[in-house]
Scaffold this active site. Sequence first.
Site, PDB file in Angstrom:
ATOM      1  N   GLY A   1       0.742  -1.011  -0.090  1.00 26.35           N
ATOM      2  CA  GLY A   1       0.186   0.029  -0.264  1.00 26.35           C
ATOM      3  C   GLY A   1       1.006   1.081  -0.055  1.00 26.35           C
TER       4      GLY A   1
ATOM      5  N   SER B   1      -4.788 -27.822  25.491  1.00 25.57           N
ATOM      6  CA  SER B   1      -5.151 -28.284  24.311  1.00 25.57           C
ATOM      7  C   SER B   1      -5.624 -27.888  23.290  1.00 25.57           C
ATOM      8  CB  SER B   1      -7.173 -28.476  24.995  1.00 25.57           C
ATOM      9  OG  SER B   1      -7.369 -29.380  24.219  1.00 25.57           O
TER      10      SER B   1
ATOM     11  N   ILE C   1      -5.781 -26.355  14.713  1.00 25.80           N
ATOM     12  CA  ILE C   1      -5.200 -27.720  14.839  1.00 25.80           C
ATOM     13  C   ILE C   1      -4.661 -28.358  13.892  1.00 25.80           C
ATOM     14  CG2 ILE C   1      -7.098 -29.456  15.291  1.00 25.80           C
ATOM     15  CD1 ILE C   1      -9.258 -27.620  16.233  1.00 25.80           C
TER      16      ILE C   1
ATOM     17  N   GLY D   1       0.745 -27.654  13.536  1.00 26.36           N
ATOM     18  CA  GLY D   1       2.146 -27.451  13.824  1.00 26.36           C
ATOM     19  C   GLY D   1       3.021 -28.221  13.101  1.00 26.36           C
TER      20      GLY D   1
ATOM     21  N   CYS E   1       2.429 -31.838  14.792  1.00 28.37           N
ATOM     22  CA  CYS E   1       1.501 -31.959  15.036  1.00 28.37           C
ATOM     23  C   CYS E   1       0.652 -32.894  13.814  1.00 28.37           C
ATOM     24  CB  CYS E   1       0.683 -31.311  15.273  1.00 28.37           C
ATOM     25  SG  CYS E   1      -1.427 -31.567  15.461  1.00 28.37           S
TER      26      CYS E   1
ATOM     27  N   GLY F   1       1.215 -23.319  12.240  1.00 36.20           N
ATOM     28  CA  GLY F   1       1.436 -22.928  10.829  1.00 36.20           C
ATOM     29  C   GLY F   1       2.487 -22.405   9.767  1.00 36.20           C
TER      30      GLY F   1
ATOM     31  N   GLU G   1       4.045 -32.494  22.249  1.00 35.66           N
ATOM     32  CA  GLU G   1       3.491 -32.838  23.542  1.00 35.66           C
ATOM     33  C   GLU G   1       2.311 -34.124  23.205  1.00 35.66           C
ATOM     34  OE1 GLU G   1       3.914 -31.779  26.048  1.00 35.66           O
ATOM     35  OE2 GLU G   1       5.061 -31.131  25.249  1.00 35.66           O
TER      36      GLU G   1
ATOM     37  N   ARG H   1      -3.359 -32.779  27.631  1.00 34.06           N
ATOM     38  CA  ARG H   1      -3.596 -32.213  26.408  1.00 34.06           C
ATOM     39  C   ARG H   1      -4.768 -32.573  25.604  1.00 34.06           C
ATOM     40  NH1 ARG H   1      -2.034 -29.673  21.441  1.00 34.06           N
ATOM     41  NH2 ARG H   1      -1.573 -27.990  21.324  1.00 34.06           N
TER      42      ARG H   1
END
Length: 504
Positions: free
Chosen positions: A20, A262, A313, A316, A319, A360, A408, A418
């Site tokens: 911009g 969690s 969710i 990661g 993950c 992410g 984890e 978790r």
Amino acid sequence: MATFFEGESHTFSEYLLVPGYSSRENIPANVSLETPLVKFKRGEEPAIKMHIPMVSAVMQAVSGPRLAIALAQQGGISFIYQSQTPEDEAAMVREVKTYKAGFVVSDSTLTPDMTLQDVLDIRDRTGHTTMPVTADGTPHGKFCGIVTSRDYRVSRDDRNKKVAEFMTPAAECVTTDTSTSLKICNDIIWDHKINTLPVVDKNGNLSSLVFRKDYDSHKSRPDELLDEHKRYVVGAGINTRDYEERVPLLVEAGADVLCIDSSEGYSEWQKLTLDWIRERYGDAVKVGAGNVVDADGFRYLAEAGADFVKVGIGGGSICITREQKGIGRGQASALIDVCRARDEYFKETGVYVPVCSDGGIVYDYHMTLALAMGADFLMLGRYFARFDESPTRRLNVNGNYVKEYWGEGSARARNWARYDMGGAKKLSFVEGVDSYVPYAGPLKDNVDQSLTKVRSTMCNCGALTLEELRDKAKITLVSSTSLVEGGAHDVILKDSDSSTNFRS
């Protein structure tokens, strides 16, 4: 029939920022990265703000006391991991809160009976040239003297020469007692023209060291995140199982903010945890919740009393929740949806609940994209796991230095709490992996480099604050062909420096 979301689920790599208008004021030195950590009402200031939009993940392989101190020195916050006993977690929190900036506990202590060769070996291993000498070689043993590079000549001295023969003995050292403030210690250093000041208790035991070089280092950290008592700010993770035991210990230890850790937060378990904390502590104890990936999840946790809401969710790097259970959402799509819900909630209620983007982040520029999409701050795991200050070992694997990193939800962490869904206390199946990440050096150097890129990009967007970035950012989806075009292509590269950009 199931609810179907319109469109595809997108990741950060599928977007670019469109520049911009930038004025002459839009230079990195003018950019502020200050951001709220906890909720606040319209017209009021948040109880806790950060100087940089970074927090470290609630993970064994990431957030220990050493990293928490290093990140607070840069203006961010670590969340000490909860997959340990409440007593051990509280001890880690207490270690951060009682750390006295500028007072260094020695990790290269000698005994009088050690040799010059031992000194040289420690120097080569640690890079330290100043080493205290105690009777038993422990950091808090009876202070006997000090060794610096001026006390020996490698070219002439016998390598078997005893430390006692060439150290500067305690009687000849300038020392001070444990009641002396850091300011007075620095005055003593300057007045006596010394580089190191040993701090010795009333029994003659070494407490810590104050270094001349740390004075300049301390002055160069204007963004240090300190509480009202000049202690470093630190967070701590909790779960939805043992909070009645864990939370009081963490509060007593001095934790500034808690976070329910969690994999999926749109749950009554989180509301029950928040209700219990509010009943006993009111709003005095700040606690974030999550993780969620849509507007419904955000509103549920905001109405339940969360001080911030974590988004993400399965995004990661370690993950595998999406792979194992088929739940989750592309991080960019999830973040956009939740931040829109946050803004609507703020208009309706006058309460601003910060959003944390968790997972992410693959490249440095993804940080700026996440902030432009609405995130108030970012939770990073792999990013911080690569640094000297993370709790894991640095190893040499096939000629490359790496650090250990595990999720984890991995068998190694066994953090069943978790992923608790009210069943037996066990990890039924893994939702994370055990891995290595490339070693990247000190936290400060890497964070400085990453945030330099964030500030620079913000200037390209004509923004000097994160709030202004969210208002002014123009974001476009890109095609797979555009991704190829965006990198080096149709040339033969002379070399490849992977350190120029963080990659997950």
